[in-house]
Design a protein around this motif. Structure first.
Motif, PDB file in Angstrom:
ATOM      1  N   ASN A 243      69.589  69.143  66.462  1.00  0.00           N
ATOM      2  CA  ASN A 243      69.919  68.160  67.492  1.00  0.00           C
ATOM      3  C   ASN A 243      70.001  68.824  68.856  1.00  0.00           C
ATOM      4  O   ASN A 243      69.543  68.276  69.870  1.00  0.00           O
ATOM      5  N   LEU A 244      70.539  70.027  68.876  1.00  0.00           N
ATOM      6  CA  LEU A 244      70.663  70.794  70.121  1.00  0.00           C
ATOM      7  C   LEU A 244      69.276  71.081  70.712  1.00  0.00           C
ATOM      8  O   LEU A 244      69.025  70.840  71.902  1.00  0.00           O
ATOM      9  N   LEU A 245      68.382  71.581  69.844  1.00  0.00           N
ATOM     10  CA  LEU A 245      67.023  71.897  70.301  1.00  0.00           C
ATOM     11  C   LEU A 245      66.320  70.642  70.804  1.00  0.00           C
ATOM     12  O   LEU A 245      65.687  70.643  71.862  1.00  0.00           O
ATOM     13  N   LEU A 246      66.452  69.543  70.036  1.00  0.00           N
ATOM     14  CA  LEU A 246      65.804  68.278  70.415  1.00  0.00           C
ATOM     15  C   LEU A 246      66.330  67.794  71.753  1.00  0.00           C
ATOM     16  O   LEU A 246      65.562  67.339  72.601  1.00  0.00           O
ATOM     17  N   THR A 247      67.654  67.914  71.956  1.00  0.00           N
ATOM     18  CA  THR A 247      68.249  67.497  73.223  1.00  0.00           C
ATOM     19  C   THR A 247      67.659  68.307  74.369  1.00  0.00           C
ATOM     20  O   THR A 247      67.309  67.757  75.421  1.00  0.00           O
ATOM     21  N   GLY A 248      67.529  69.626  74.136  1.00  0.00           N
ATOM     22  CA  GLY A 248      66.956  70.487  75.168  1.00  0.00           C
ATOM     23  C   GLY A 248      65.544  70.073  75.524  1.00  0.00           C
ATOM     24  O   GLY A 248      65.195  69.909  76.704  1.00  0.00           O
TER      25      GLY A 248
ATOM     26  N   SER B 109      78.004  69.777  68.384  1.00  0.00           N
ATOM     27  CA  SER B 109      77.677  68.408  68.780  1.00  0.00           C
ATOM     28  C   SER B 109      78.126  68.147  70.208  1.00  0.00           C
ATOM     29  O   SER B 109      77.508  67.366  70.931  1.00  0.00           O
ATOM     30  N   ILE B 110      79.203  68.810  70.643  1.00  0.00           N
ATOM     31  CA  ILE B 110      79.674  68.605  72.015  1.00  0.00           C
ATOM     32  C   ILE B 110      78.736  69.283  73.012  1.00  0.00           C
ATOM     33  O   ILE B 110      78.569  68.801  74.131  1.00  0.00           O
ATOM     34  N   ILE B 111      78.085  70.381  72.578  1.00  0.00           N
ATOM     35  CA  ILE B 111      77.183  71.085  73.499  1.00  0.00           C
ATOM     36  C   ILE B 111      76.074  70.145  73.992  1.00  0.00           C
ATOM     37  O   ILE B 111      75.695  70.192  75.163  1.00  0.00           O
ATOM     38  N   GLY B 112      75.585  69.266  73.106  1.00  0.00           N
ATOM     39  CA  GLY B 112      74.566  68.299  73.526  1.00  0.00           C
ATOM     40  C   GLY B 112      75.039  67.466  74.710  1.00  0.00           C
ATOM     41  O   GLY B 112      74.302  67.253  75.677  1.00  0.00           O
ATOM     42  N   ILE B 113      76.278  67.007  74.641  1.00  0.00           N
ATOM     43  CA  ILE B 113      76.861  66.205  75.733  1.00  0.00           C
ATOM     44  C   ILE B 113      76.955  67.030  77.007  1.00  0.00           C
ATOM     45  O   ILE B 113      76.630  66.568  78.103  1.00  0.00           O
ATOM     46  N   VAL B 114      77.397  68.282  76.843  1.00  0.00           N
ATOM     47  CA  VAL B 114      77.540  69.152  78.026  1.00  0.00           C
ATOM     48  C   VAL B 114      76.182  69.364  78.684  1.00  0.00           C
ATOM     49  O   VAL B 114      76.067  69.383  79.911  1.00  0.00           O
ATOM     50  N   MET B 115      75.115  69.509  77.865  1.00  0.00           N
ATOM     51  CA  MET B 115      73.775  69.684  78.422  1.00  0.00           C
ATOM     52  C   MET B 115      73.369  68.482  79.255  1.00  0.00           C
ATOM     53  O   MET B 115      72.784  68.620  80.334  1.00  0.00           O
ATOM     54  N   ILE B 116      73.672  67.280  78.763  1.00  0.00           N
ATOM     55  CA  ILE B 116      73.283  66.068  79.490  1.00  0.00           C
ATOM     56  C   ILE B 116      74.094  65.940  80.775  1.00  0.00           C
ATOM     57  O   ILE B 116      73.565  65.601  81.830  1.00  0.00           O
ATOM     58  N   THR B 117      75.402  66.244  80.687  1.00  0.00           N
ATOM     59  CA  THR B 117      76.270  66.055  81.844  1.00  0.00           C
ATOM     60  C   THR B 117      76.163  67.212  82.834  1.00  0.00           C
ATOM     61  O   THR B 117      76.242  66.998  84.037  1.00  0.00           O
ATOM     62  N   GLY B 118      76.009  68.420  82.304  1.00  0.00           N
ATOM     63  CA  GLY B 118      75.961  69.581  83.173  1.00  0.00           C
ATOM     64  C   GLY B 118      77.319  70.003  83.678  1.00  0.00           C
ATOM     65  O   GLY B 118      77.426  70.642  84.712  1.00  0.00           O
ATOM     66  N   SER B 119      78.376  69.613  82.957  1.00  0.00           N
ATOM     67  CA  SER B 119      79.714  70.006  83.387  1.00  0.00           C
ATOM     68  C   SER B 119      80.596  70.185  82.172  1.00  0.00           C
ATOM     69  O   SER B 119      80.396  69.542  81.145  1.00  0.00           O
TER      70      SER B 119
ATOM     71  N   VAL C  56      78.760  80.091  69.666  1.00  0.00           N
ATOM     72  CA  VAL C  56      78.943  78.770  70.273  1.00  0.00           C
ATOM     73  C   VAL C  56      79.562  78.895  71.655  1.00  0.00           C
ATOM     74  O   VAL C  56      79.169  78.211  72.597  1.00  0.00           O
ATOM     75  N   VAL C  57      80.517  79.832  71.782  1.00  0.00           N
ATOM     76  CA  VAL C  57      81.134  80.067  73.099  1.00  0.00           C
ATOM     77  C   VAL C  57      80.073  80.511  74.105  1.00  0.00           C
ATOM     78  O   VAL C  57      80.076  80.097  75.259  1.00  0.00           O
ATOM     79  N   PHE C  58      79.092  81.323  73.647  1.00  0.00           N
ATOM     80  CA  PHE C  58      78.010  81.718  74.546  1.00  0.00           C
ATOM     81  C   PHE C  58      77.147  80.525  74.935  1.00  0.00           C
ATOM     82  O   PHE C  58      76.574  80.480  76.020  1.00  0.00           O
ATOM     83  N   LEU C  59      77.020  79.559  74.021  1.00  0.00           N
ATOM     84  CA  LEU C  59      76.154  78.406  74.293  1.00  0.00           C
ATOM     85  C   LEU C  59      76.728  77.494  75.374  1.00  0.00           C
ATOM     86  O   LEU C  59      75.981  76.818  76.063  1.00  0.00           O
ATOM     87  N   TYR C  60      78.074  77.459  75.524  1.00  0.00           N
ATOM     88  CA  TYR C  60      78.679  76.504  76.458  1.00  0.00           C
ATOM     89  C   TYR C  60      78.257  76.718  77.912  1.00  0.00           C
ATOM     90  O   TYR C  60      77.798  75.783  78.560  1.00  0.00           O
ATOM     91  N   PRO C  61      78.380  77.938  78.460  1.00  0.00           N
ATOM     92  CA  PRO C  61      77.932  78.109  79.852  1.00  0.00           C
ATOM     93  C   PRO C  61      76.448  77.827  80.030  1.00  0.00           C
ATOM     94  O   PRO C  61      76.040  77.256  81.044  1.00  0.00           O
ATOM     95  N   TRP C  62      75.663  78.174  79.024  1.00  0.00           N
ATOM     96  CA  TRP C  62      74.236  77.863  79.079  1.00  0.00           C
ATOM     97  C   TRP C  62      74.024  76.350  79.174  1.00  0.00           C
ATOM     98  O   TRP C  62      73.229  75.867  79.986  1.00  0.00           O
ATOM     99  N   ALA C  63      74.756  75.602  78.339  1.00  0.00           N
ATOM    100  CA  ALA C  63      74.602  74.147  78.326  1.00  0.00           C
ATOM    101  C   ALA C  63      75.005  73.546  79.664  1.00  0.00           C
ATOM    102  O   ALA C  63      74.373  72.617  80.160  1.00  0.00           O
ATOM    103  N   ALA C  64      76.062  74.105  80.279  1.00  0.00           N
ATOM    104  CA  ALA C  64      76.523  73.554  81.553  1.00  0.00           C
ATOM    105  C   ALA C  64      75.497  73.778  82.649  1.00  0.00           C
ATOM    106  O   ALA C  64      75.364  72.966  83.573  1.00  0.00           O
ATOM    107  N   ALA C  65      74.732  74.879  82.565  1.00  0.00           N
ATOM    108  CA  ALA C  65      73.752  75.189  83.608  1.00  0.00           C
ATOM    109  C   ALA C  65      72.354  74.738  83.227  1.00  0.00           C
ATOM    110  O   ALA C  65      71.399  74.991  83.952  1.00  0.00           O
ATOM    111  N   PHE C  66      72.219  74.045  82.097  1.00  0.00           N
ATOM    112  CA  PHE C  66      70.896  73.787  81.535  1.00  0.00           C
ATOM    113  C   PHE C  66      70.022  72.942  82.451  1.00  0.00           C
ATOM    114  O   PHE C  66      68.847  73.231  82.661  1.00  0.00           O
ATOM    115  N   LYS C  67      70.600  71.879  83.029  1.00  0.00           N
ATOM    116  CA  LYS C  67      69.795  70.935  83.809  1.00  0.00           C
ATOM    117  C   LYS C  67      69.282  71.564  85.097  1.00  0.00           C
ATOM    118  O   LYS C  67      68.168  71.302  85.518  1.00  0.00           O
TER     119      LYS C  67
END
Lengths: 353, 118
Positions: A333-338, A184-194, B74-85
């Motif tokens: 939720n992750l896929l939808l966020t993407g 669930s936190i990964i979704g937030i990270v995707m939006i924020t990018g940090s 999940v650990v692999f997903l984190y760097p991907w998520a940070a660079a996603f945008k």
């Protein structure tokens, strides 16, 4: 002491492949002074929090169950916890003769160490973060899962069947619910990018993430309750099944340390929720840290409300709910966020197809 | 960098020292009257029977295994998520495949009955 630290520092530099600098250049005395100020501040905050939270929890429990709660010691019973703490400080050391001594003794120390460290990672406001890491959220999750180790050590080291069962169950619960929380936190990270907690908090100046990621918020609250082993997920302390779970054999000061760790974690987990979903220290008029603490306490009250309203669920149902409901939903939720982010970027022209 | 990790080290070490200090204060203040009955294992008043450290139920082990698999991913997903945008469309497709593999893993464990608690 200084020579020893210098040796360690030079060795770490060699390992990391950094250009060699002296310890005094890399860590001037004012930085060390600030680190100490932050540490003392965090410890004071932790102790005040624990005292306040135990009082709030007992008063709230009384309120929800239509009774009064502690109200004799001090105004509104505020000094009840202080009183209890002083009493617990003067308790006898009782250690079961059959216990695995070293593991039994280290477990409560570990849980307090971890909760103090977690206080150092929280962004209390712009410029008041003790430790700003660019992988803050990942480190926070990593260090919070060390608590699992402490629970397992307590359960195993006590050499008591109830403790072991309680410990094992708690570990199974905590590690299972860590996955939907991380997802669930990964979704937030995707939006924020940090991954930096301070950046995540300050990026919500206009819209809180709870409105962008409502599903993630629900998953986060459920798994945070499970991580903290609060009701409806308090299988740890299912008194009818095993006396008090992993801390059955702990009494006096060691029990106090476990209790301290538990309530300190309640605060830091709620603070994480505030940072991720409610804009952290953002807010008008008042200073940022007041907003941060205030929001966190509102979040804690919300958790307590859930805690005292729902009944404990059965352990098999809890595990099924995690693996068969929460994790598939959080993956979806992750896929939808993407998809959502990419559509939004295409609409605003940020990416070209 | 040294400042951040130095502070972090201080928090870790200081937290440990804090808990030691609390225990030490208790050690100074505690009453000392040991008794054999006090240090017996507490299992609802009955004498404890048989060893505690026995082989444990297999379900716990299964959950731990699945947890390790998922947590690493999940650990692999984190760097991907940070660079996603900042990245284009390709990472998204790649990660959809990755999450598909994850979902396949869940489905497999589900069908194998790993999530049933008997």
């Amino acid at each position: 002491m200084v020579g020893f630290l210098t040796t360690i520092f030079n060795w770490a530099q060699g390992i990391l492949g950094l250009p060699a600098t002296s310890l005094a250049d890399a860590l001037p005395w004012w930085d060390i002074l600030w680190a100490f100020i932050y540490f003392v501040g965090a410890v004071i905050l932790l102790i005040i929090n624990v005292i306040m939270l135990i009082w709030i929890e007992r008063r709230a429990a009384g309120f929800f169950q239509e009774r009064v709660g502690p109200n004799r010691v001090g105004p509104l019973g505020l000094l009840q916890t202080v009183n209890d703490t002083i009493k617990l400080l003067g308790k006898e050391w009782i250690m079961p003769a059959a216990a695995d001594k070293l593991i039994y003794l280290i477990a409560p120390l570990l849980i307090v160490t971890i909760s103090v460290t977690m206080y150092g990672l929280l962004p209390y406001g712009p410029g008041i973060t003790p430790v700003t890491l660019n992988v803050g959220i990942l480190f926070f999750l990593a260090i919070s899962s060390v608590n699992t180790l402490s629970v397992l050590m307590a359960g195993w080291g006590s050499n008591n069947k109830y403790s072991l069962l309680g410990g094992m169950r708690t570990v199974a619960q905590i590690i299972s619910y860590e996955i939907p929380m991380a997802l669930s936190i990964i979704g937030i990270v995707m939006i924020t990018g940090s991954l930096d907690l301070g950046t995540i908090a300050s990026s919500q100046a206009h819209v809180w993430n709870v409105f962008i990621q409502p599903v993630a918020f629900v998953i986060f609250v459920i798994s945070a309750l499970a991580e903290l082993t609060k009701s409806p997920f308090d299988m740890t302390e299912a008194e009818q099944e095993f006396v008090a779970g992993y801390h059955t054999e702990y009494s006096g000061i060691r029990f106090t340390l476990f209790f301290m760790g538990e309530y300190a974690n309640l605060f830091s987990m709620s603070a994480l929720g505030v940072v991720l979903f409610f804009g952290g220290a953002n807010g008008p008029f008042l200073p940022p840290w007041v907003w941060f603490i205030g929001k966190t306490y509102v979040f804690i009250l919300f958790m307590l409300w859930i805690r005292w309203t729902f009944l404990r669920i059965r352990v098999d149902k809890m595990m099924k709910f995690n693996w068969k409901v929460l994790i598939p939903i959080s993956l979806a939720n992750l896929l939808l966020t993407g998809v959502g982010i990419k559509i939004w970027q295409a609409a605003t022209g940020a990416i070209k197809w | 960098m040294a400042k951040q990790f130095g502070t972090l080290f201080l928090f870790l070490a200081g937290g440990f020292v804090l808990s030691l200090v609390i225990v030490f204060v208790n050690w100074l203040l505690r009453p000392r009257n040991p008794n054999v009955a006090k240090s017996r294992t507490y299992e609802c008043g009955l004498e404890t029977e048989g060893p505690t450290w026995v082989q444990f139920k297999i379900s716990y082990y299964l959950y731990a295994l699945i947890f390790v698999v998922f947590d690493v991913e999940v650990v692999f997903l984190y760097p991907w998520a940070a660079a996603f945008k900042s990245a284009g469309l390709l990472p998204f497709v790649e990660m959809a495949i990755f999450i598909g593999v994850l979902a396949l893993g869940i489905w497999f464990a589900w069908k194998k009955g790993a999530f049933e608690w008997n």
